[in-house]
Design a protein around this motif. Structure first.
Motif, PDB file in Angstrom:
ATOM      1  N   GLN A   5      44.227  41.922  31.217  1.00 24.81           N
ATOM      2  CA  GLN A   5      44.008  41.994  32.661  1.00 24.81           C
ATOM      3  C   GLN A   5      43.853  40.593  33.247  1.00 24.81           C
ATOM      4  O   GLN A   5      44.400  40.288  34.306  1.00 24.81           O
ATOM      5  CB  GLN A   5      42.777  42.838  32.984  1.00 24.81           C
ATOM      6  CG  GLN A   5      42.966  44.312  32.725  1.00 24.81           C
ATOM      7  CD  GLN A   5      41.665  45.080  32.826  1.00 24.81           C
ATOM      8  OE1 GLN A   5      40.601  44.581  32.473  1.00 24.81           O
ATOM      9  NE2 GLN A   5      41.746  46.316  33.299  1.00 24.81           N
ATOM     10  N   SER A   8      47.295  38.969  33.163  1.00 28.88           N
ATOM     11  CA  SER A   8      48.121  39.539  34.238  1.00 28.88           C
ATOM     12  C   SER A   8      47.732  38.966  35.590  1.00 28.88           C
ATOM     13  O   SER A   8      48.602  38.660  36.409  1.00 28.88           O
ATOM     14  CB  SER A   8      47.973  41.065  34.265  1.00 28.88           C
ATOM     15  OG  SER A   8      48.474  41.625  33.087  1.00 28.88           O
ATOM     16  N   GLU A   9      46.446  38.817  35.820  1.00 29.19           N
ATOM     17  CA  GLU A   9      45.975  38.254  37.086  1.00 29.19           C
ATOM     18  C   GLU A   9      46.504  36.838  37.277  1.00 29.19           C
ATOM     19  O   GLU A   9      46.954  36.472  38.358  1.00 29.19           O
ATOM     20  CB  GLU A   9      44.446  38.253  37.130  1.00 29.19           C
ATOM     21  CG  GLU A   9      43.902  37.644  38.396  1.00 29.19           C
ATOM     22  CD  GLU A   9      42.383  37.512  38.385  1.00 29.19           C
ATOM     23  OE1 GLU A   9      41.900  36.511  38.935  1.00 29.19           O
ATOM     24  OE2 GLU A   9      41.713  38.389  37.822  1.00 29.19           O
ATOM     25  N   ARG A  12      50.535  37.154  37.765  1.00 31.25           N
ATOM     26  CA  ARG A  12      50.936  37.795  39.031  1.00 31.25           C
ATOM     27  C   ARG A  12      50.525  36.989  40.247  1.00 31.25           C
ATOM     28  O   ARG A  12      51.232  36.973  41.254  1.00 31.25           O
ATOM     29  CB  ARG A  12      50.347  39.192  39.140  1.00 31.25           C
ATOM     30  CG  ARG A  12      51.018  40.181  38.224  1.00 31.25           C
ATOM     31  CD  ARG A  12      50.498  41.565  38.434  1.00 31.25           C
ATOM     32  NE  ARG A  12      51.225  42.209  39.515  1.00 31.25           N
ATOM     33  CZ  ARG A  12      50.969  43.439  39.914  1.00 31.25           C
ATOM     34  NH1 ARG A  12      50.007  44.119  39.348  1.00 31.25           N
ATOM     35  NH2 ARG A  12      51.670  43.978  40.887  1.00 31.25           N
ATOM     36  N   TYR A  67      56.770  45.528  37.881  1.00 32.71           N
ATOM     37  CA  TYR A  67      55.549  46.301  38.130  1.00 32.71           C
ATOM     38  C   TYR A  67      55.843  47.507  39.027  1.00 32.71           C
ATOM     39  O   TYR A  67      55.352  48.607  38.772  1.00 32.71           O
ATOM     40  CB  TYR A  67      54.463  45.440  38.779  1.00 32.71           C
ATOM     41  CG  TYR A  67      53.645  44.656  37.785  1.00 32.71           C
ATOM     42  CD1 TYR A  67      52.565  45.242  37.123  1.00 32.71           C
ATOM     43  CD2 TYR A  67      53.933  43.322  37.506  1.00 32.71           C
ATOM     44  CE1 TYR A  67      51.800  44.524  36.214  1.00 32.71           C
ATOM     45  CE2 TYR A  67      53.175  42.597  36.600  1.00 32.71           C
ATOM     46  CZ  TYR A  67      52.106  43.207  35.961  1.00 32.71           C
ATOM     47  OH  TYR A  67      51.360  42.501  35.058  1.00 32.71           O
ATOM     48  N   TYR A  77      54.682  43.331  30.972  1.00 33.00           N
ATOM     49  CA  TYR A  77      55.340  42.618  32.070  1.00 33.00           C
ATOM     50  C   TYR A  77      54.972  41.135  32.145  1.00 33.00           C
ATOM     51  O   TYR A  77      55.869  40.283  32.208  1.00 33.00           O
ATOM     52  CB  TYR A  77      55.095  43.320  33.404  1.00 33.00           C
ATOM     53  CG  TYR A  77      55.501  44.789  33.404  1.00 33.00           C
ATOM     54  CD1 TYR A  77      56.590  45.244  32.676  1.00 33.00           C
ATOM     55  CD2 TYR A  77      54.778  45.710  34.121  1.00 33.00           C
ATOM     56  CE1 TYR A  77      56.952  46.582  32.670  1.00 33.00           C
ATOM     57  CE2 TYR A  77      55.134  47.062  34.122  1.00 33.00           C
ATOM     58  CZ  TYR A  77      56.220  47.486  33.389  1.00 33.00           C
ATOM     59  OH  TYR A  77      56.570  48.809  33.384  1.00 33.00           O
ATOM     60  N   PRO A  78      53.694  40.761  32.123  1.00 38.46           N
ATOM     61  CA  PRO A  78      53.387  39.328  32.174  1.00 38.46           C
ATOM     62  C   PRO A  78      53.761  38.609  30.879  1.00 38.46           C
ATOM     63  O   PRO A  78      54.104  37.426  30.895  1.00 38.46           O
ATOM     64  CB  PRO A  78      51.878  39.282  32.429  1.00 38.46           C
ATOM     65  CG  PRO A  78      51.371  40.590  31.943  1.00 38.46           C
ATOM     66  CD  PRO A  78      52.476  41.576  32.177  1.00 38.46           C
TER      67      PRO A  78
END
Length: 115
Positions: A5, A8-9, A12, A67, A77-78
């Motif tokens: 998480q 990803s943060e 993104r 996403y 994805y990341p």
């Protein structure tokens, strides 16, 4: 917040991976990439942002398309985005345009989260 998480943060929201490397030092969880690889990705992202801002922006737009398409493997994805960034400038053929095109083609691949 889990490590993925947090990763990803950073990806993104276009935050520096250098900051992510520092943040994850506080955690005892193993990540997909080691610190040296993440710092290399950070350098390549910064170079892409400076030299090819349109491609930099389009890479992030494509990430959001992954996403939005949501094939159910949001963890990938990341990671796949970072793998594409790591390909940049590795050879004469690893141009930003070519890496972008490869990343774009992945959206139409049946296994678009695992290329």
């Amino acid at each position: 917040m889990t490590l993925i998480q947090l990763f990803s943060e950073y990806i993104r929201n276009q935050k520096s991976l250098v900051g992510y490397v520092e943040e994850r030092k506080k955690l005892t969880t193993r990540g997909e990439f080691n610190n040296e690889t993440l710092l290399l990705a950070a350098e390549k992202l910064e170079r892409l942002k400076e030299e090819e801002p349109a491609i930099y922006n389009e890479m992030h737009e494509l990430l959001e398309e992954y996403y939005n398409k949501d094939e159910g493997h949001f963890v990938e994805y990341p990671i796949n985005f970072t793998r594409q960034i790591l390909k940049l400038y590795e050879s004469e053929r690893a141009t930003p345009e070519r890496v972008l095109e490869c990343y774009r083609q992945g959206l139409d691949h049946p296994c678009n989260d695992a290329f």
